[in-house]
Structures are given as C-alpha cells and as structure tokens.
Motif scaffolding. Sequence first.
Motif, PDB file in Angstrom:
ATOM      1  N   ASP A 131       0.806  -1.228   0.000  1.00 56.92           N
ATOM      2  CA  ASP A 131       0.000   0.000   0.000  1.00 56.92           C
ATOM      3  C   ASP A 131       0.834   1.271   0.000  1.00 56.92           C
ATOM      4  O   ASP A 131       0.282   2.366  -0.050  1.00 56.92           O
ATOM      5  CB  ASP A 131      -0.928   0.019   1.224  1.00 56.92           C
ATOM      6  CG  ASP A 131      -1.995  -1.062   1.156  1.00 56.92           C
ATOM      7  OD1 ASP A 131      -2.304  -1.505   0.032  1.00 56.92           O
ATOM      8  OD2 ASP A 131      -2.498  -1.460   2.218  1.00 56.92           O
ATOM      9  N   GLU A 134       0.263   3.782  -3.036  1.00 55.17           N
ATOM     10  CA  GLU A 134      -1.003   4.514  -2.987  1.00 55.17           C
ATOM     11  C   GLU A 134      -0.973   5.616  -1.940  1.00 55.17           C
ATOM     12  O   GLU A 134      -1.674   6.622  -2.070  1.00 55.17           O
ATOM     13  CB  GLU A 134      -2.145   3.549  -2.695  1.00 55.17           C
ATOM     14  CG  GLU A 134      -2.353   2.481  -3.769  1.00 55.17           C
ATOM     15  CD  GLU A 134      -3.471   1.521  -3.407  1.00 55.17           C
ATOM     16  OE1 GLU A 134      -4.161   1.797  -2.402  1.00 55.17           O
ATOM     17  OE2 GLU A 134      -3.648   0.510  -4.114  1.00 55.17           O
ATOM     18  N   GLU A 138       6.415   6.095  -1.387  1.00 60.46           N
ATOM     19  CA  GLU A 138       7.476   5.407  -2.119  1.00 60.46           C
ATOM     20  C   GLU A 138       8.869   5.968  -1.834  1.00 60.46           C
ATOM     21  O   GLU A 138       9.807   5.202  -1.609  1.00 60.46           O
ATOM     22  CB  GLU A 138       7.183   5.454  -3.621  1.00 60.46           C
ATOM     23  CG  GLU A 138       6.037   4.539  -4.028  1.00 60.46           C
ATOM     24  CD  GLU A 138       5.605   4.787  -5.460  1.00 60.46           C
ATOM     25  OE1 GLU A 138       5.516   5.968  -5.851  1.00 60.46           O
ATOM     26  OE2 GLU A 138       5.372   3.801  -6.172  1.00 60.46           O
TER      27      GLU A 138
END
Length: 785
Positions: A131, A134, A138
């Motif tokens: 997840d 989203e 990152e």
Amino acid sequence: MSHVRYRLTGTSFPGTVDLTVRADGRARLEHARAGGVRAWTAELDPAVWPWLLDALRSARFPDVAAPTPLPGSALREVTVVTTEVAGSAEGAENGDRGPDGDSGPDGGSGPDGEGGPDGGPAGSLLFGWRDGGELGLEPVLRILDALVYQVGDGAVRETANELPRLAHRSAPDRALPPPDPGSPAAAAFGTVGGQPAYALSRPGRTFSLYGLPYGEDLGAATVTDAPTRAVALGTAGGREIVATGGDDLVIRVWDTGTGQQLHATTGHGGPVLALTASGGLIYTGGADGVLRVWDAAGSLGELADRHESSINAVCVDGTLLVTGSDDGAVRLTDLSDGRTLHSLPGHTGWVNAVAAAGGLVASAGSDRLIRLWDAGTGQELRVLEGHEASVTGLAFLSVAGRPALASCALDGRVTVHAPHTGTLLATWHSGRWTAAITTAPKPPAHTEPTAPEGPATTATPEERATTGAGVVSEWLVTAGDGVRVWAADGTPARELTGAVADAVATDGALVAAGSPDGTPWFWRLADGGFLPETSAAAVSGDGGITALAFDGGSLVCGTDSGTVRVHHPVDGVIAVPTPHTGQVLALALDGDLLVSGGMDGTVRTWEAVSGRPLRRLTGHTAGVTCLTTGRVGGRVVIASSGYDRVVRTWDATTGRPLSVVHGHPLPVYALAFGTVGGRAVLAAGSYDGLVPVRDAETGEDVVVLEGNPGTVRCLRFIGPEGLDGSDRPDVLAVGCDDGTVRLWRLPDGERVGETRLGDVPLALSSDLYAVTHNGLSRLTPPQSQ
C-alpha cells in the motif's frame, strides 16, 4: 533522540524486521525468526537523515489515510519521533538532495514551508506491504528498504536495495544471543583405503571416518566451529576424498589417504563492495576487510594485510594496487610482491572512491574532500573541495591533452579538477544523486549533444566558463538515478537510461551498467544504442550489481550476494569464480565431479581434486537442500531440489537443463536415482512424507509411496548385493525423521521391511546400513517374496 522506526511483520513475512534510524547517524536492525534474534548496528551517511525527513514531509506523513490491511498480510509500520527538525536544517545547510529530488541546495523546508523547531513529521502509520505507493510513501520506503538491506550486509533480502551504499561499518550486535543453529549433522557412505566406510559430521567435528561394518576410527578433522550440513565420500583423480560444506559457506576437500586438505575455497561472506580487473585477474573487496584475487578458474588467494573494516574501493595502475576502506585508510600495495608501500591517513570518515594514474593517487569519501597523493612517496599533495555530500566516485581523464580528475557525489554534482594545480575546470549536476563515474574515449564522429530527459541539470554558463579551452578528448559516464554520458565540460552527450544503476564501466566501444535487480545492461558508446540481445537477465539470488569492470572483452560483475560473475557481451555468463553465497546444504561426488547445492539457490559443479569451478546452474528460486547424480540415457545427470519444491535435472557435462518437475506441496529433502524393471527412475522425498518415484527422463510418476509418516530425510535404492533371494526385486529404502527406515518394493509400492532406529537416519547404504547421529545401524532385510 529523534529517530525513525521501520517495522516489517506479518504471517507471510519471514519473521519480524525492526530498523531504527537515528538523527545522529546511527542505525540498528533486528531480525527475529523462529531460530532466534540476530541484530546489526551501522553508521549512516550524513545524507540519510535529511533525505528521510524531507521524504516524510513531502508525503505529508503521518496525515495519510491508510486502508485497513488484509488479515494475515505482510505489514509495514513507520513511526517517527522528532525532537528537532534536523532534516530540514541539515538539508538546507549541506545541500543534500534526496534520492527522489525532495530537497536541493536552497531547499529543506516542509511541503508548506513550515520547516522549523515545531515542524517535525512525528507520528505512526501502519499499512499493508503493497500500500506504500497509494499512500505516496514510495520515496520514504525506498530509503528505509535500502537501509534494511544494507545495515544487515545483505543478510535480510526481503526488501529492495535501490540506492547507493548509505550504511557503513555494519557489525553484528553481540549484545543479543545468536540464533540457535540446532544440531545439524550429515553422513555419507563410500570407501576409505579401498574398504567400505562412512563419514559422519556432527557439532564440534567437521567430519569423522569409520570403517564398515565394525566402526573402527579411520580419521577425523575439526577446522571450523561453523556447523557442517553436507558431506560426501568418493574417488577422484585416483584419490579417495571426503568433501564437506556448511554454514561458513566453504567447501573443503581432503585426501583421506594422506589427510591432506586439497582445497577450501571461500568468498567474502557478504556483498562485493569493490572490484577491479586487470590482465585476467579480478580484485575484490568486501565487508570482511580482505582483498581477494581471482581468475576465471577460481580463487588465487588474498593479500596478507587486511583493512580493519570494509573495503569500499579498489583500483589497479600497472603494479600498483590502491584500496580504500571504512576505516578511513588508503592503502598502496605493490602487486609484484604483495608488499604494502604506504598506508595513507587523513580522511576523517570512510573512503568510498580511489583512482590512480601517472604517479598520482586520489581518494575521497564521507568527509566530502578529495585528497591527492604522490604514489611514490605517499606524501599528500593537495586537498580538493567542491562537493556538499559524500563523494562516491573518482576517475582520471584527459582534457585537451592534459590530465584531469573527475569526481561525483551523493549531491548529484560532478566536478573536474586539474590535479597538478587543483584548479576547478568544470562542475555540474548529473542527476539527483550519483553513485559512480568512469571515462570513455570520445568517438571520432558522433551526433550533436542533446539534453538528457528527466531531472539532470547540466552546467550553467557560469560553471562552464571555468572550463579550460581546447578539445575535450574523453567523455565521462555517470551512474545513479540514470546512466548519462557527458563531455568533460558538463555538456550532455546522451542519456542512456533513466533507471537506477549503482555501477558503470566502459571498454571504449560499449558502456555497461548494473541494476539493483542484478541485470547488466549494455549500450553502444558511439550512438547510445541499447543492446537487448547482450543485456543478460538478472540471476536469481545474486542481488544487485555493486561493481563493474571490463577486462579483455569481458565484463566482471560484483553483486550484493558476494557473487563475482564474468560476462561476455555475446555469450552471457562464462565464469563464476566465487563459491556459494549462502550455506552449503548438499554435496555429491561422481568420479572427478563434485556437485554442491546452497541456500543461495544455485547448483555448482567443480573439479573435485583441484576445486576449479566448472558451472553454476541456476533456476531454483530458493535454497537447494538435496542433490544426487546418476546415469540416464547414457549420460551423467544431476538432480536437485529444495525449498522451492521443484525437482530439476541437468546434464552434468554441459549444464543444460533437462527437466523441471512441479507437484510437491512442501520442501524436498532427499533424492535418489535408481532403476525399476531396468527403467531409470528418480525418487524424491519431502516434508509431507510422500515419495514420488518418477521416470528419470519424462518425469512421469511410476509410483507414489504414501506410508512414510514424518519428513523424509534420506533415500537409497537397494542393490542386488543387499538382498536375499534369487528374484532380486527393486527396493527403495526411505528414512524419516521419526527414526524409522522403511523398505518398499517397486513398482507395486508394497512395504516389505521396517527398522526402528531411535534416531533420525542421515544416510543409507545399498547394503542395508544406516547412519544416525549416534553412529551405524544395521537394517532389517526385506521380507522374502
């Protein structure tokens, strides 16, 4: 103390990983598994803390709405405790640029400009493994995942390592007890002195040799405290030999007649951190502080003088070898006699890069300074500045016919200096961060330079004005958040890729770069054309490419796992001189051939007496726990299996894959070739007690033996000399961890015998003997037919 804690857990994740990153540049990693807890500490590059806080601010952490994770899924948890906004202040002062461009020389504030004493991104967030994208995390996870890999020196490989080396001076934390290795043991039957014998390895003893049937002592050896997990007896080159392998990753072979150890090849036991190649020789450095020397045929030994910490950089200029280490030392060695010429102090942190040419040596690292030395006297000549983060690469080149020195750093900046005067000739940004730099001859004719796409920032007119007049005779190639080619004044020539690469090398015609997934890429230097037909696929288990060097038309790769591979741009991998990079779990001897299987998922073949590596067979996706050899269709065949539950067979001479058999629901621990009615078969025993007996050529089931409770630990087809009666049926002996050996008649699968040993059988012989931890036992013969 301000810190960020990163926790990975869940039923689908192997154990629990807990990473703590502190504002003072320290890190601690713990990995809890069923066998215990292992831990490491490390020092982090000064860029890490500002990068991390800036990435958290950009993601507006912790004000992110995370979806509820699925039950039983792997989880990530990020917790931030800040008592100051060190990341913002240091980012602005040092010019550290995050790996995703989160801050720059003039940046450092939060997404709304609130950087200051009260603007810390404190809080906690729990979310599913997949997840992070989203949630906009990152950039944060890229840093934390890389640190998990690096702080543990690659021991925890479940996370991606997509950044240059940021963790240094990593060391096991002795404050915690080591994992309990259990009581591994291994055994094998063979001959010693021309008489039947067996070898047994137990805790505290590498191997012991005993005669059959009376168990007389024939010799022993203890050479390591590490558990031995595999042993084999055989005859090769007119010698009777015994081979052992285990947790220290070393395969050792002895002559049982003389007691002489014939060879014991070992590697770094961790990532290859530095590599160069010259004249057919490969020089590698690792976290053990040892400089090892290889050729394509295997290990040639190591230099006597070790660094006190990891070797991060190595280069060769004629007979001069230069190394740089985490201990801050730069060492000069004469390769003609192995003598240390100079040990150069001066750097206040670790050394990341060295270069040598024309009697000069350059070194640089975390203190952001480039030091120039006289190679003959060891005298420091000058100190060059120009970087605002750790220097990661150095390269001597020619500019307008005069020597120059190029450098790159984690701030993404490239500098070019005149080494004899210290004059700055050019400086520019090659990207958000740069991990490596090398030189390449400028082709006689090439297309007009075009600006690279993406985040690269070329030299400004003011920066370019510092460049000396004249024709630039060499280009520079940088690797980091892309692979780019430059003129020595900062003019961009071309961008080869925008993908991450931590290593780069050129041979005048080709440019090669190494990716975090272990794939080497090739391009033509003249026009930048990508060569997909020569860019090899990643090798499972090797990890990312950490270092590259061309030598004699071949490309040498060093990897995160400790593997050294020699590639040919057309023929692919042509040699792997290094041994296994994980525990050695299985061994087999077949004449002059020694076969090994390891936790690294590879099967290796060797010349048994000399130890020369022959082939590395890849295809398994997890550890190889069992091996056997046999004759099938007139050729020698290797069979292997393990934790990936797949049985593979290979041509022992060519290494060509022959068959791949799926179908085992659980790991496989035993294999045996035999015959049923004259037909070559292969039996496989696994954790669930099932033993499929398959046609050795087609993989079709002949019979499946289902009456073996417990894990199958060993298999053996009983030869005619071990049976009573004139009909001589085909019988398979199956040893399980319930301490029982059962005999099965084939092909009807009827049980015709059983012996209760009271201990786990380790090996079975064709003449009805079994070896356990406690020694030799005689098996009950099969019932008469």
